[in-house]
Structure formats: C-alpha cells, structure tokens
Design a protein around this motif. Sequence first.
Motif, PDB file in Angstrom:
ATOM      1  N   ASN A  78       0.771  -1.118   0.060  1.00 14.23           N
ATOM      2  CA  ASN A  78      -0.068   0.152  -0.077  1.00 14.23           C
ATOM      3  C   ASN A  78       0.759   1.194   0.105  1.00 14.23           C
ATOM      4  OD1 ASN A  78      -1.651   2.366   0.492  1.00 14.23           O
ATOM      5  ND2 ASN A  78      -2.956   1.002   1.717  1.00 14.23           N
ATOM      6  N   MET A  79       1.122   1.836  -1.154  1.00 13.48           N
ATOM      7  CA  MET A  79       1.969   2.877  -1.350  1.00 13.48           C
ATOM      8  C   MET A  79       1.659   4.114  -0.734  1.00 13.48           C
ATOM      9  SD  MET A  79       3.569   2.845  -5.093  1.00 13.48           S
ATOM     10  CE  MET A  79       2.151   3.083  -6.100  1.00 13.48           C
ATOM     11  N   SER A  80       0.341   4.276  -0.795  1.00 10.25           N
ATOM     12  CA  SER A  80      -0.690   5.348  -0.027  1.00 10.25           C
ATOM     13  C   SER A  80      -0.126   5.389   1.465  1.00 10.25           C
ATOM     14  CB  SER A  80      -2.148   5.330  -0.240  1.00 10.25           C
ATOM     15  OG  SER A  80      -2.276   5.637  -1.730  1.00 10.25           O
ATOM     16  N   ALA A  83       3.284   6.215   2.193  1.00 11.95           N
ATOM     17  CA  ALA A  83       3.690   7.704   1.924  1.00 11.95           C
ATOM     18  C   ALA A  83       3.082   8.613   2.975  1.00 11.95           C
ATOM     19  CB  ALA A  83       3.238   8.138   0.553  1.00 11.95           C
ATOM     20  N   LEU A 129       0.959  -1.142  -4.792  1.00  8.82           N
ATOM     21  CA  LEU A 129       2.151  -1.490  -5.917  1.00  8.82           C
ATOM     22  C   LEU A 129       2.327  -3.125  -5.925  1.00  8.82           C
ATOM     23  CD1 LEU A 129       4.545  -1.065  -7.616  1.00  8.82           C
ATOM     24  CD2 LEU A 129       5.899  -0.867  -5.370  1.00  8.82           C
ATOM     25  N   ALA A 179       0.307   7.484  -8.749  1.00  5.70           N
ATOM     26  CA  ALA A 179       1.053   6.186  -8.485  1.00  5.70           C
ATOM     27  C   ALA A 179       2.401   6.430  -8.756  1.00  5.70           C
ATOM     28  CB  ALA A 179       0.287   5.181  -9.084  1.00  5.70           C
ATOM     29  N   LEU A 182       4.195   8.280  -5.991  1.00  8.01           N
ATOM     30  CA  LEU A 182       4.450   7.541  -4.903  1.00  8.01           C
ATOM     31  C   LEU A 182       5.603   6.713  -5.110  1.00  8.01           C
ATOM     32  CD1 LEU A 182       0.953   7.118  -3.379  1.00  8.01           C
ATOM     33  CD2 LEU A 182       2.548   8.859  -3.001  1.00  8.01           C
ATOM     34  N   TYR A 183       5.844   6.008  -6.163  1.00  6.70           N
ATOM     35  CA  TYR A 183       6.588   5.032  -6.421  1.00  6.70           C
ATOM     36  C   TYR A 183       8.083   5.593  -6.442  1.00  6.70           C
ATOM     37  CZ  TYR A 183       9.249   1.492  -8.860  1.00  6.70           C
ATOM     38  OH  TYR A 183      10.191   0.376  -9.339  1.00  6.70           O
ATOM     39  N   LEU A 186       8.915   6.799  -2.873  1.00  5.46           N
ATOM     40  CA  LEU A 186       9.136   5.981  -2.041  1.00  5.46           C
ATOM     41  C   LEU A 186      10.575   5.160  -2.545  1.00  5.46           C
ATOM     42  CD1 LEU A 186       5.291   4.217  -1.684  1.00  5.46           C
ATOM     43  CD2 LEU A 186       7.043   5.665   0.066  1.00  5.46           C
ATOM     44  N   ARG A 187      10.721   5.081  -3.487  1.00  5.50           N
ATOM     45  CA  ARG A 187      12.055   4.459  -3.964  1.00  5.50           C
ATOM     46  C   ARG A 187      13.170   5.484  -3.643  1.00  5.50           C
ATOM     47  NH1 ARG A 187      13.772  -0.101  -5.993  1.00  5.50           N
ATOM     48  NH2 ARG A 187      15.253   0.941  -7.104  1.00  5.50           N
ATOM     49  N   LYS A 191      11.900   3.046   0.875  1.00  2.00           N
ATOM     50  CA  LYS A 191      10.970   2.494   1.252  1.00  2.00           C
ATOM     51  C   LYS A 191      10.150   1.349   0.884  1.00  2.00           C
ATOM     52  CE  LYS A 191       9.705   6.176   4.374  1.00  2.00           C
ATOM     53  NZ  LYS A 191       8.571   7.313   4.694  1.00  2.00           N
ATOM     54  N   ILE A 192      10.622   1.312  -0.611  1.00  2.00           N
ATOM     55  CA  ILE A 192      10.330   0.063  -1.470  1.00  2.00           C
ATOM     56  C   ILE A 192      11.295  -0.377  -2.147  1.00  2.00           C
ATOM     57  CG2 ILE A 192       7.602   0.626  -1.606  1.00  2.00           C
ATOM     58  CD1 ILE A 192       8.090   1.835  -4.544  1.00  2.00           C
TER      59      ILE A 192
END
Length: 192
Positions: A78-80, A83, A129, A179, A182-183, A186-187, A191-192
């Motif tokens: 859950n990227m939301s 984030a 994601l 999306a 966020l991707y 987060l990268r 965090k992902i």
Amino acid sequence: MLMIYLQYQLVLQPDDVPQNTETDKHVLLTVQPRIAAGSLALTELPAGMLDDDTFSGTAAKEISEETGLQVSESELINMSELATANATTPPRLTSQQHNSQHGERVVEKLQKAMYPSPGACDEFIPLFLYQKRVPRSQLDEWRGKLTGLREEGEKITIKLAKLEDLWKEGGQDAKALAALALYNGLRKEEKI
C-alpha cells in the motif's frame, strides 16, 4: 454514498536482468471504454471498486479479473499508507475551536489514500504496488491480451509500457501519475 476505488501499479521486470535495479521494468496498463471521459479506449492503471472485502483483497481479485495475473493479497504494497505514514499537516484550528459557535464537535478523519477531487466529492483511492520478476516471454504474452469480465460488459485490452514511459503512456489517468509519483518518492527514500 462513499465510493472507494483501488488503483494498482503492476511493475514487472524480466527475470534475465539484474535484481534490485530499475532496469527494463514495465507496467501493465488497461485500455478500455470510459464513456464518462468520452473515450472508447482510455489507457490507465488497473483499478477496481471496494466491495465487502479488504483493500488488498479486493485489489488482488480485480488484478486477476483485469489482467489475468494471479496476485496474493500479501504481495501488495500500500504505497498510499507508506507515503502518508509520517506526513505532517499545517497547523489548523481544532474541531472544537472551529465549531464552538455551533456547540458541535467534528473529528477529521482522512484516509491514507489519494483524494482525486476533494473539493467536489469524498472519493478516495488507495494506491497499491505489485512488483514481480517474470520470464521475458510472459511480457510478450500480455501485450494486446484481451481480458475483463465479459458477463459484466468489460472489454479490456492489456498494454505493456516501460516504467519510465508511464508518465506519457498513462498521462490522461491522474491515478497513474499519482502512483508513479508515490513509487518514485518511496524508491528515493528506500521504502520500497
């Protein structure tokens, strides 16, 4: 009526490239009629509406229906939520200060999700994601594949786009752009 949609960014990478890199990553997109937008072939990330299931449970089911890809609930990120976990908000009046003249207390409860049009409606969309390494031949099988639940009138064509081209290929889908943001964020923060 509160409508909750789920959006999924399905990132696929051929298994013949080095792991833990962004090399040759692809995104599965759907192309389908969106009459409200005036299109018979709008390109967008796969999405679905929340039924009586969990967010990730509904997401896994919808991914299967729209793409034919089998995804377990535990494989979705859950990227939301990631984030917004430590997001700060500007100072504002408390509910008590704001509504003291009416003697009522209102508690703000925002979802950990994207609000595509918060000035007009209460719709919110958690962005998920899914990442997977697949044989390169599998990527070719998805190109142009016809999917969707025909008994529900769905006529969906799969489109495969390079991840770095998602901003162009899915540029008319605000959820795809959110999306991707966020991707990338987060990268950047690992965090992902």
